[in-house]
Design a protein around this motif. Structure first.
Motif, PDB file in Angstrom:
ATOM      1  N   ASP A  74       0.241  -0.884  -0.033  1.00  0.00           N
ATOM      2  CA  ASP A  74       0.024   0.141   0.203  1.00  0.00           C
ATOM      3  C   ASP A  74       0.561   1.474   0.297  1.00  0.00           C
ATOM      4  O   ASP A  74       0.143   2.254  -0.335  1.00  0.00           O
ATOM      5  CB  ASP A  74      -1.334   0.149   1.312  1.00  0.00           C
ATOM      6  N   TYR A  75       2.064   1.417  -0.045  1.00  0.00           N
ATOM      7  CA  TYR A  75       3.081   2.574   0.385  1.00  0.00           C
ATOM      8  C   TYR A  75       4.049   1.978  -0.903  1.00  0.00           C
ATOM      9  O   TYR A  75       5.004   2.939  -0.503  1.00  0.00           O
ATOM     10  CB  TYR A  75       3.586   2.213   1.790  1.00  0.00           C
ATOM     11  N   THR A  77       4.849   3.747  -3.669  1.00  0.00           N
ATOM     12  CA  THR A  77       4.431   4.595  -4.812  1.00  0.00           C
ATOM     13  C   THR A  77       5.476   4.720  -5.810  1.00  0.00           C
ATOM     14  O   THR A  77       6.928   3.802  -6.365  1.00  0.00           O
ATOM     15  CB  THR A  77       4.182   6.273  -3.843  1.00  0.00           C
ATOM     16  N   SER A  91       0.889   8.901   7.082  1.00  0.00           N
ATOM     17  CA  SER A  91       0.043   8.207   6.482  1.00  0.00           C
ATOM     18  C   SER A  91      -0.060   7.763   5.254  1.00  0.00           C
ATOM     19  O   SER A  91       0.775   8.288   4.752  1.00  0.00           O
ATOM     20  CB  SER A  91      -1.141   9.290   6.355  1.00  0.00           C
ATOM     21  N   PRO A  93      -0.414   7.543   1.520  1.00  0.00           N
ATOM     22  CA  PRO A  93      -0.438   7.341   0.203  1.00  0.00           C
ATOM     23  C   PRO A  93      -2.017   8.036  -0.116  1.00  0.00           C
ATOM     24  O   PRO A  93      -2.628   7.097   0.000  1.00  0.00           O
ATOM     25  CB  PRO A  93       0.309   7.251  -1.079  1.00  0.00           C
ATOM     26  N   ASP A  94      -1.740   9.505  -1.046  1.00  0.00           N
ATOM     27  CA  ASP A  94      -3.651   9.624  -1.334  1.00  0.00           C
ATOM     28  C   ASP A  94      -3.397   9.000  -2.761  1.00  0.00           C
ATOM     29  O   ASP A  94      -2.007   8.771  -3.698  1.00  0.00           O
ATOM     30  CB  ASP A  94      -4.397  11.640  -0.761  1.00  0.00           C
ATOM     31  N   LYS A  95      -4.666   9.346  -3.882  1.00  0.00           N
ATOM     32  CA  LYS A  95      -4.265   9.446  -4.933  1.00  0.00           C
ATOM     33  C   LYS A  95      -3.236   9.725  -5.872  1.00  0.00           C
ATOM     34  O   LYS A  95      -2.632   9.650  -7.109  1.00  0.00           O
ATOM     35  CB  LYS A  95      -5.687   9.507  -5.621  1.00  0.00           C
ATOM     36  N   TYR A  96      -3.165  10.640  -5.602  1.00  0.00           N
ATOM     37  CA  TYR A  96      -1.832  11.601  -6.382  1.00  0.00           C
ATOM     38  C   TYR A  96      -0.352  11.455  -5.900  1.00  0.00           C
ATOM     39  O   TYR A  96       0.395  11.846  -6.336  1.00  0.00           O
ATOM     40  CB  TYR A  96      -2.381  13.039  -6.317  1.00  0.00           C
ATOM     41  N   GLU A  97      -0.778  10.804  -4.711  1.00  0.00           N
ATOM     42  CA  GLU A  97       0.903  10.541  -4.003  1.00  0.00           C
ATOM     43  C   GLU A  97       1.251   9.206  -4.511  1.00  0.00           C
ATOM     44  O   GLU A  97       2.600   9.006  -3.812  1.00  0.00           O
ATOM     45  CB  GLU A  97       1.159  10.100  -2.603  1.00  0.00           C
ATOM     46  N   TYR A  98       0.410   8.318  -5.050  1.00  0.00           N
ATOM     47  CA  TYR A  98       0.552   6.761  -5.570  1.00  0.00           C
ATOM     48  C   TYR A  98       1.759   6.978  -7.205  1.00  0.00           C
ATOM     49  O   TYR A  98       2.536   6.537  -7.265  1.00  0.00           O
ATOM     50  CB  TYR A  98      -0.593   6.667  -5.801  1.00  0.00           C
ATOM     51  N   THR A 177      -0.361  -1.903  -4.770  1.00  0.00           N
ATOM     52  CA  THR A 177      -2.413  -0.148  -5.073  1.00  0.00           C
ATOM     53  C   THR A 177      -1.578   0.398  -6.446  1.00  0.00           C
ATOM     54  O   THR A 177      -2.764   0.699  -6.919  1.00  0.00           O
ATOM     55  CB  THR A 177      -1.297   0.126  -3.687  1.00  0.00           C
ATOM     56  N   TRP A 181      -3.477   2.785 -10.646  1.00  0.00           N
ATOM     57  CA  TRP A 181      -2.951   4.486 -11.796  1.00  0.00           C
ATOM     58  C   TRP A 181      -2.918   4.143 -12.928  1.00  0.00           C
ATOM     59  O   TRP A 181      -2.121   5.751 -13.753  1.00  0.00           O
ATOM     60  CB  TRP A 181      -2.951   5.375 -10.527  1.00  0.00           C
TER      61      TRP A 181
END
Length: 183
Positions: A74-75, A77, A91, A93-98, A177, A181
């Protein structure tokens, strides 16, 4: 002085009051067989408890390692166009941090698209490298990670397998994850 008749009656009463030798031997045999059966059941129960305890230890170790792998998954990216594990202390990542935004001016999104095409440097490879090809998670369990042989540009699959010295292997198939994207 007692008569012969009285002596015979006394002897007859004494023989009826105790067990004969045959009865004593049969009783001893039955007691021995019962004891052997009880010892066998007890030994079997002890072995079952040891086996269950061993399986529970293996299962707990695998579950703990799986939780770690899911967190890494999950982390994981791909910014800016190369993939790595972000800090696990932050915390998720959110959508634009992946992955880079499609309008990224540094061409990072184009690099990300190349990673998504599942070439030899696909999205999952960095995560597999991070997990290690073969690692002992306990003295009795080895974990291996590798790319899935049926990878394609939409799945980015990798396999994680745990092999205990005793018992069955456990295997899961995952996709990072960040692959959600991919364009």
């Amino acid at each position: 002085m007692p008569s012969i008749r009285q002596l015979k009656a006394k002897k007859h009463q004494a023989s009826e009051a105790g067990f004969s030798l045959a009865e004593a031997i049969v009783s001893a045999g039955l007691l021995t067989m019962s004891g052997v059966a009880l010892i066998s059941v007890f030994t079997s129960s002890v072995e079952s408890v040891k086996s269950i305890s061993s399986r529970d230890e293996v299962s707990a170790a695998i579950n703990a390692d799986l939780a770690k792998i899911q967190r890494l998954n999950d982390y994981y990216t791909c910014l800016p166009g190369s993939c790595s594990i972000t800090s696990l202390n932050q915390s998720p990542p959110d959508k634009y941090e992946y992955a880079p935004r499609p309008d990224d001016p540094d061409q990072a999104f184009e690099k990300f698209k190349l990673l998504c095409k599942n070439t030899s440097t696909n999205l999952s490879q960095g995560l597999v490298d991070e997990l290690g090809a073969s690692i002992a998670i306990t003295p009795n369990i080895t974990r291996t990670a590798k790319l899935h042989p049926n990878n394609d540009s939409s799945s980015h699959l990798y396999i994680v397998e745990w092999s205990p010295t005793e018992g069955a292997k456990t295997q899961i198939i995952l996709s990072p994850t960040v692959s959600q994207w991919c364009p």
